[in-house]
Design a protein around this motif. Structure first.
Motif, PDB file in Angstrom:
ATOM      1  N   GLN A   1     -35.415 -42.492   0.834  1.00 46.29           N
ATOM      2  CA  GLN A   1     -34.988 -42.547   2.240  1.00 46.29           C
ATOM      3  C   GLN A   1     -34.785 -44.005   2.674  1.00 46.29           C
ATOM      4  OE1 GLN A   1     -38.311 -39.801   3.220  1.00 46.29           O
ATOM      5  NE2 GLN A   1     -37.010 -39.119   4.895  1.00 46.29           N
ATOM      6  N   LEU A   2     -35.723 -44.861   2.268  1.00 49.84           N
ATOM      7  CA  LEU A   2     -35.592 -46.292   2.590  1.00 49.84           C
ATOM      8  C   LEU A   2     -34.425 -46.919   1.832  1.00 49.84           C
ATOM      9  CD1 LEU A   2     -39.362 -47.266   2.692  1.00 49.84           C
ATOM     10  CD2 LEU A   2     -37.731 -47.697   4.549  1.00 49.84           C
ATOM     11  N   ASP A   3     -34.223 -46.494   0.595  1.00 49.99           N
ATOM     12  CA  ASP A   3     -33.076 -47.002  -0.186  1.00 49.99           C
ATOM     13  C   ASP A   3     -31.773 -46.637   0.512  1.00 49.99           C
ATOM     14  OD1 ASP A   3     -34.937 -47.803  -2.000  1.00 49.99           O
ATOM     15  OD2 ASP A   3     -34.595 -46.157  -3.405  1.00 49.99           O
ATOM     16  N   PHE A   4     -31.711 -45.404   1.020  1.00 52.73           N
ATOM     17  CA  PHE A   4     -30.518 -44.918   1.725  1.00 52.73           C
ATOM     18  C   PHE A   4     -30.262 -45.801   2.952  1.00 52.73           C
ATOM     19  CE2 PHE A   4     -28.010 -42.214   4.521  1.00 52.73           C
ATOM     20  CZ  PHE A   4     -27.228 -41.447   3.675  1.00 52.73           C
ATOM     21  N   LEU A   5     -31.322 -46.062   3.713  1.00 53.47           N
ATOM     22  CA  LEU A   5     -31.186 -46.904   4.909  1.00 53.47           C
ATOM     23  C   LEU A   5     -30.701 -48.302   4.519  1.00 53.47           C
ATOM     24  CD1 LEU A   5     -31.548 -47.467   7.939  1.00 53.47           C
ATOM     25  CD2 LEU A   5     -33.942 -48.005   7.487  1.00 53.47           C
ATOM     26  N   GLU A   6     -31.316 -48.846   3.483  1.00 54.93           N
ATOM     27  CA  GLU A   6     -30.955 -50.192   3.046  1.00 54.93           C
ATOM     28  C   GLU A   6     -29.481 -50.260   2.628  1.00 54.93           C
ATOM     29  OE1 GLU A   6     -33.716 -51.761   0.222  1.00 54.93           O
ATOM     30  OE2 GLU A   6     -32.908 -53.799   0.412  1.00 54.93           O
ATOM     31  N   ALA A   7     -29.007 -49.170   2.013  1.00 55.67           N
ATOM     32  CA  ALA A   7     -27.628 -49.149   1.511  1.00 55.67           C
ATOM     33  C   ALA A   7     -26.605 -49.097   2.648  1.00 55.67           C
ATOM     34  CB  ALA A   7     -27.435 -47.963   0.572  1.00 55.67           C
ATOM     35  N   ILE A   8     -26.972 -48.511   3.787  1.00 55.09           N
ATOM     36  CA  ILE A   8     -25.980 -48.341   4.857  1.00 55.09           C
ATOM     37  C   ILE A   8     -26.213 -49.256   6.053  1.00 55.09           C
ATOM     38  CG2 ILE A   8     -25.535 -45.925   4.276  1.00 55.09           C
ATOM     39  CD1 ILE A   8     -27.165 -45.210   6.819  1.00 55.09           C
ATOM     40  N   ILE A   9     -27.311 -49.981   6.049  1.00 54.40           N
ATOM     41  CA  ILE A   9     -27.740 -50.677   7.265  1.00 54.40           C
ATOM     42  C   ILE A   9     -26.737 -51.740   7.736  1.00 54.40           C
ATOM     43  CG2 ILE A   9     -29.123 -52.513   6.171  1.00 54.40           C
ATOM     44  CD1 ILE A   9     -31.299 -51.817   8.309  1.00 54.40           C
TER      45      ILE A   9
END
Ligand SMILES: [Zn+2]
Length: 221
Positions: free
Chosen positions: A58-66
């Motif tokens: 979930q954090l990786d996903f956020l980091e990828a789109i932030i």
């Protein structure tokens, strides 16, 4: 221009600046980027405290789109003592999301239930430069004063229409630390919130609109 700083309703009116909230649940991890954003061009994204899990993707996903230009704010993120996983895990994921927001200099929309002391403590330790907006403020004036003193911005929604205590709380806030929102209330129009606020603060809707729009612009200074 009206600003709706936190909403779960799809943006429709061109005269409203609205942050549509997208929650990074475990389910959306399989989405491709375009279906995650849909038609939304102005969103807040984050892992809601209820959606926090041990899954670090979930954090990786956020980091990828932030850094995507459609992402205007990080949220709603925070702490909830009534719902969601263990508070320690919530805190851990909250801290990581604050650090990501700091890295890209985007404001934070906060969900906080019965955890205001913890929230204040976290801000004291991290001292983020980005704005921290406590959404859906519905507490006593004393809580508002405390949060304002610590540099938080408060966002008022439905509770402002229903509660005299919340009206009192708004009166105590410097206008520079105020936003309005519709959250998940389908029957609430952001103009209704502005209307009530303008009566409470005894200023014209046009003046209020201008001041809140200025606050919106300053989120990115
Ligand atoms: Zn919400």
């Amino acid at each position: 221009m009206l600003v709706d700083i936190h909403s779960h309703q799809i943006a429709s009116e061109p005269n409203i600046k609205k942050f549509f909230n997208l929650d990074i649940t475990e389910e959306v991890l399989n989405f491709d980027l375009e279906s995650f954003f849909g038609n939304n061009t102005s969103v807040s994204v984050g892992i809601h405290p209820w959606s926090v899990s041990e899954n670090t993707e979930q954090l990786d996903f956020l980091e990828a789109i932030i850094s995507d230009s459609r992402v205007k704010a990080i949220g709603e993120i925070g702490l909830d003592k009534l719902k969601g996983p263990d508070l320690k895990l919530q805190e851990d994921v909250f801290l990581k999301q604050i650090r990501l927001a700091e890295r890209v200099r985007k404001p934070i929309i906060i969900h906080c239930v019965r955890s205001f002391n913890e929230l204040i403590g976290i801000k004291k330790i991290i001292k983020p430069k980005v704005s921290m907006i406590v959404h859906g403020f519905n507490k006593k004036p004393e809580v508002a004063t405390e949060l304002i003193k610590k540099g938080f911005i408060l966002s008022f929604g439905k509770a402002l229409l229903d509660s005299d205590l919340v009206k009192e709380a708004l009166k105590l806030c410097p206008i520079e630390q105020v936003f309005f929102e519709t959250d998940d209330d389908q029957d609430l129009d952001i103009s209704q919130v502005y209307e009530v606020a303008s009566k409470v603060l005894n200023i014209s809707i046009t003046d209020l609109e201008e001041k809140i729009y200025q606050n919106y612009l300053e989120l990115y200074l």
